[in-house]
Write a protein that holds these residues in place. Structure first.
Motif, PDB file in Angstrom:
ATOM      1  N   ASP A  38      -6.310   4.582  -2.137  1.00 42.02           N
ATOM      2  CA  ASP A  38      -5.214   4.128  -1.097  1.00 42.02           C
ATOM      3  C   ASP A  38      -3.987   3.820  -2.028  1.00 42.02           C
ATOM      4  O   ASP A  38      -3.005   3.714  -1.331  1.00 42.02           O
ATOM      5  N   ARG A  84      -7.279  13.450  -2.441  1.00 43.42           N
ATOM      6  CA  ARG A  84      -8.190  12.418  -2.364  1.00 43.42           C
ATOM      7  C   ARG A  84      -9.448  12.844  -3.133  1.00 43.42           C
ATOM      8  O   ARG A  84     -10.132  12.167  -3.850  1.00 43.42           O
ATOM      9  N   CYS A 103     -12.394   4.232  -2.890  1.00 39.29           N
ATOM     10  CA  CYS A 103     -11.400   4.648  -1.659  1.00 39.29           C
ATOM     11  C   CYS A 103     -10.170   3.509  -1.584  1.00 39.29           C
ATOM     12  O   CYS A 103      -9.144   4.189  -1.570  1.00 39.29           O
ATOM     13  N   GLU A 104     -10.497   2.366  -1.846  1.00 37.80           N
ATOM     14  CA  GLU A 104      -9.306   1.414  -2.029  1.00 37.80           C
ATOM     15  C   GLU A 104      -8.294   1.757  -3.160  1.00 37.80           C
ATOM     16  O   GLU A 104      -7.176   1.764  -3.166  1.00 37.80           O
ATOM     17  N   ARG A 112       0.808  -1.243   0.005  1.00 33.75           N
ATOM     18  CA  ARG A 112      -0.254   0.234  -0.175  1.00 33.75           C
ATOM     19  C   ARG A 112       0.925   1.213   0.094  1.00 33.75           C
ATOM     20  O   ARG A 112       1.869   1.332   0.698  1.00 33.75           O
ATOM     21  N   THR A 158       0.013   3.915   1.380  1.00 34.26           N
ATOM     22  CA  THR A 158      -0.083   4.637   2.498  1.00 34.26           C
ATOM     23  C   THR A 158       1.397   4.168   3.493  1.00 34.26           C
ATOM     24  O   THR A 158       1.997   5.125   4.126  1.00 34.26           O
ATOM     25  N   GLU A 208       0.881   8.385   0.524  1.00 34.22           N
ATOM     26  CA  GLU A 208      -0.626   8.581   0.643  1.00 34.22           C
ATOM     27  C   GLU A 208      -1.129   9.918   0.193  1.00 34.22           C
ATOM     28  O   GLU A 208      -0.681  10.837   0.463  1.00 34.22           O
TER      29      GLU A 208
END
Ligand code: CMP
Length: 155
Positions: free
Chosen positions: A44, A18, A40-41, A5, A7, A12
């Motif tokens: 991410d 976003r 959202c994923e 990820r 993140t 991120e």
């Protein structure tokens, strides 16, 4: 895997960014029906990229590996005859077709900014970069598939 990820790599997207990415996805003809969780994923897993004026982002006919969102900047879309067919501005998804339809890239996308080109004659260092976010094909496809399976379970 979650370990990959963005993140966790400290890249991120901040909240305002976003929102830009989310808006871009919701305005894309092929992605606007995704569920909020999927959007959202995708966000991410996106990581930032930047390209200078003149840089080639996508080459027509090649195999595609990334889906992009333009956060800042401008790009031109050209066809097989190298004719300009469109422009891509901020808050736009592009590069989705080759990934969604498992086809080759349908157009060439190059960073383009008339003002930069003019300015660069006098001040080469003044060129601004185009800010992009990208997600790789496998991650994108698995997010799409996973939620598809969850949906099936509901029936
Ligand atoms: P893809 O085919 O993966 O790579 C090239 C991208 O350019 C394509 O996905 C679209 O996102 C975008 N694209 C193709 N044709 C046009 C067009 N006529 N106008 C704007 N964007 C386009």
């Amino acid at each position: 895997s979650r370990a990959l990820r963005s993140t966790e790599e400290g890249q991120e997207a901040a909240a305002p960014t976003r929102e830009v990415i989310k808006r871009a996805i919701m305005e894309n003809a092929f992605m606007k029906n995704l569920e909020n969780g999927q959007i959202c994923e995708i966000i991410d897993y996106m990581y930032p990229l930047s390209h200078a004026t003149g840089a080639l982002i996508i080459k027509l006919g090649e195999v595609g590996s990334l889906v992009y969102v333009m956060e800042e900047g401008k790009a031109e879309v050209t066809n097989t005859k190298d004719e300009k067919i469109n422009e891509i501005g901020p808050c736009t998804v592009f590069g989705e077709l080759a990934i969604l339809y498992n086809c080759k890239r349908t157009a060439t996308v190059k960073v383009y900014n008339e003002f930069d080109i003019m300015l660069s004659w006098a001040f080469p260092a003044a060129i601004t970069n185009c800010k992009l976010w990208a997600i790789d094909r496998q991650t994108f496809q698995s997010i799409m598939m996973k939620t598809g399976m969850l949906k099936q379970k509901e029936y």
